[in-house]
Design a protein around this motif. Structure first.
Motif, PDB file in Angstrom:
ATOM      1  N   UNK A  78       0.822  -1.204   0.000  1.00  0.00           N
ATOM      2  CA  UNK A  78       0.000   0.000   0.000  1.00  0.00           C
ATOM      3  C   UNK A  78       0.856   1.254   0.000  1.00  0.00           C
ATOM      4  N   UNK A  79       0.297   2.326  -0.568  1.00  0.00           N
ATOM      5  CA  UNK A  79       0.902   3.646  -0.448  1.00  0.00           C
ATOM      6  C   UNK A  79       0.125   4.394   0.622  1.00  0.00           C
ATOM      7  N   UNK A  80       0.827   4.802   1.667  1.00  0.00           N
ATOM      8  CA  UNK A  80       0.205   5.502   2.794  1.00  0.00           C
ATOM      9  C   UNK A  80       0.409   6.997   2.619  1.00  0.00           C
ATOM     10  N   UNK A  81      -0.695   7.765   2.651  1.00  0.00           N
ATOM     11  CA  UNK A  81      -0.646   9.224   2.580  1.00  0.00           C
ATOM     12  C   UNK A  81      -1.196   9.783   3.883  1.00  0.00           C
ATOM     13  N   UNK A  82      -0.511  10.769   4.434  1.00  0.00           N
ATOM     14  CA  UNK A  82      -0.981  11.465   5.637  1.00  0.00           C
ATOM     15  C   UNK A  82      -0.908  12.959   5.397  1.00  0.00           C
ATOM     16  N   UNK A  83      -1.989  13.655   5.729  1.00  0.00           N
ATOM     17  CA  UNK A  83      -1.959  15.102   5.637  1.00  0.00           C
ATOM     18  C   UNK A  83      -2.131  15.684   7.038  1.00  0.00           C
ATOM     19  N   UNK A  84      -1.078  16.357   7.492  1.00  0.00           N
ATOM     20  CA  UNK A  84      -1.061  16.930   8.839  1.00  0.00           C
ATOM     21  C   UNK A  84      -1.451  18.398   8.804  1.00  0.00           C
ATOM     22  N   UNK A  85      -2.301  18.810   9.756  1.00  0.00           N
ATOM     23  CA  UNK A  85      -2.598  20.226   9.946  1.00  0.00           C
ATOM     24  C   UNK A  85      -2.704  20.493  11.443  1.00  0.00           C
ATOM     25  N   UNK A  86      -2.974  21.747  11.814  1.00  0.00           N
ATOM     26  CA  UNK A  86      -2.950  22.136  13.224  1.00  0.00           C
ATOM     27  C   UNK A  86      -4.336  22.302  13.826  1.00  0.00           C
ATOM     28  N   UNK A  87      -5.320  21.641  13.214  1.00  0.00           N
ATOM     29  CA  UNK A  87      -6.683  21.677  13.751  1.00  0.00           C
ATOM     30  C   UNK A  87      -7.030  20.311  14.328  1.00  0.00           C
ATOM     31  N   UNK A  88      -7.781  20.303  15.426  1.00  0.00           N
ATOM     32  CA  UNK A  88      -8.239  19.049  16.025  1.00  0.00           C
ATOM     33  C   UNK A  88      -9.633  18.656  15.532  1.00  0.00           C
ATOM     34  N   UNK A  89     -10.204  19.426  14.614  1.00  0.00           N
ATOM     35  CA  UNK A  89     -11.528  19.099  14.076  1.00  0.00           C
ATOM     36  C   UNK A  89     -11.423  17.859  13.191  1.00  0.00           C
ATOM     37  N   UNK A  90     -12.231  16.848  13.505  1.00  0.00           N
ATOM     38  CA  UNK A  90     -12.161  15.573  12.786  1.00  0.00           C
ATOM     39  C   UNK A  90     -13.152  15.576  11.633  1.00  0.00           C
ATOM     40  N   UNK A  91     -12.704  15.305  10.398  1.00  0.00           N
ATOM     41  CA  UNK A  91     -13.621  15.291   9.259  1.00  0.00           C
ATOM     42  C   UNK A  91     -14.497  14.043   9.284  1.00  0.00           C
ATOM     43  N   UNK A  92     -15.680  14.157   8.697  1.00  0.00           N
ATOM     44  CA  UNK A  92     -16.598  13.012   8.619  1.00  0.00           C
ATOM     45  C   UNK A  92     -17.370  13.088   7.316  1.00  0.00           C
ATOM     46  N   UNK A  93     -17.397  11.972   6.601  1.00  0.00           N
ATOM     47  CA  UNK A  93     -18.170  11.916   5.360  1.00  0.00           C
ATOM     48  C   UNK A  93     -19.648  11.796   5.713  1.00  0.00           C
ATOM     49  N   UNK A  94     -20.471  12.619   5.067  1.00  0.00           N
ATOM     50  CA  UNK A  94     -21.900  12.613   5.356  1.00  0.00           C
ATOM     51  C   UNK A  94     -22.691  12.285   4.094  1.00  0.00           C
ATOM     52  N   UNK A  95     -23.608  11.348   4.172  1.00  0.00           N
ATOM     53  CA  UNK A  95     -24.449  11.083   3.003  1.00  0.00           C
ATOM     54  C   UNK A  95     -25.346  12.274   2.728  1.00  0.00           C
ATOM     55  N   UNK A  96     -25.617  12.517   1.465  1.00  0.00           N
ATOM     56  CA  UNK A  96     -26.463  13.658   1.134  1.00  0.00           C
ATOM     57  C   UNK A  96     -26.929  13.597  -0.292  1.00  0.00           C
ATOM     58  N   UNK A  97     -27.525  14.670  -0.746  1.00  0.00           N
ATOM     59  CA  UNK A  97     -28.020  14.721  -2.115  1.00  0.00           C
ATOM     60  C   UNK A  97     -26.852  14.670  -3.085  1.00  0.00           C
ATOM     61  N   UNK A  98     -27.144  14.237  -4.295  1.00  0.00           N
ATOM     62  CA  UNK A  98     -26.106  14.112  -5.307  1.00  0.00           C
ATOM     63  C   UNK A  98     -25.442  15.440  -5.625  1.00  0.00           C
ATOM     64  N   UNK A  99     -26.216  16.536  -5.512  1.00  0.00           N
ATOM     65  CA  UNK A  99     -25.647  17.830  -5.856  1.00  0.00           C
ATOM     66  C   UNK A  99     -25.072  18.559  -4.639  1.00  0.00           C
ATOM     67  N   UNK A 100     -25.029  17.884  -3.491  1.00  0.00           N
ATOM     68  CA  UNK A 100     -24.479  18.519  -2.293  1.00  0.00           C
ATOM     69  C   UNK A 100     -22.962  18.590  -2.405  1.00  0.00           C
TER      70      UNK A 100
END
Length: 215
Positions: A78-100
């Motif tokens: 596998x190729x492992x990619x990590x993107x580091x930033x200085x925020x503790x806000x955790x991203x989350x994928x949310x289901x939604x409309x196709x045009x969202x």
């Protein structure tokens, strides 16, 4: 600016950048150059797209101009990619409309990678994902050669912090081959015979790989 680290024989590329739209194209180019050097060009398109989505997420949710760092590291298959930033806000994928627009980047990341997640750090977080190196499996020798070239460039004093160009890498490869021939001759070997045997092995292996892909 980019630089390489090597730990326990592992390749690792670190790409610091500023999270602004104008930095996305140079970041993609750096990812492609790095993977070409590692012999994993077959996964460049997927890695560039993943890096773009991760960086765009920082721009949108952390803030334009934020300091960020992309880390690339091959790990087994596998190729492992990590993107580091200085925020503790955790991203989350949310289901939604196709045009969202909200969450679409992470949905794409979920679809195109083997896995992804978030790791909280002392200074912020790292959003990571992993891409299969299966398309580049026949390039295992090329990956080992890339590690040899990096070591050779260091001991010969030509290694710099910038990602080396293909021309520079090809020149280093020729130097490595020439030095190996000198070593063979010094120890009573036959450089011409070694070159011929190496070429025969290379042609046999590339021929076998081509037959496997066609099957």
């Amino acid at each position: 600016m980019s630089f390489y680290e090597e730990s326990a024989g592992r390749l690792r590329c670190v790409l610091p950048f500023k999270a602004v739209p104008s930095e996305l194209r140079p970041l993609r180019r750096a990812v492609r150059r790095t993977l070409e050097q590692w012999g994993a060009a077959a996964v460049s398109d997927a890695a560039e797209l993943a890096a773009t989505e991760l960086a765009a997420n920082v721009i949108k949710h952390v803030g334009e101009g934020a300091a960020a760092t992309l880390v690339l590291e091959p790990r087994d298959d596998r190729l492992h990619l990590e993107l580091h930033d200085k925020s503790h806000a955790v991203p989350a994928a949310r289901p939604g409309a196709r045009d969202a627009l909200s969450g679409r980047g992470l949905q794409l990341l979920t679809a195109m990678t083997l896995d992804w997640g978030t790791l909280l750090t002392a200074t912020g977080k790292a959003v990571w994902c992993e891409i299969s190196l299966e398309p580049a499996r026949h390039c295992a020798r090329a990956q080992r050669a890339a590690a040899v070239l990096e070591a050779y460039r260091r001991v010969s004093g030509v290694c710099s912090v910038a990602v080396p160009t293909q021309a520079a890498l090809k020149e280093s490869a020729r130097d490595v081959i020439a030095d190996l021939l000198h070593w063979l001759a010094a120890w009573g070997g036959d450089p011409d015979a070694a070159l011929e045997q190496a070429l025969i092995r290379y042609e046999a292996e590339t021929g076998a790989a081509s037959e496997a892909e066609a099957a």
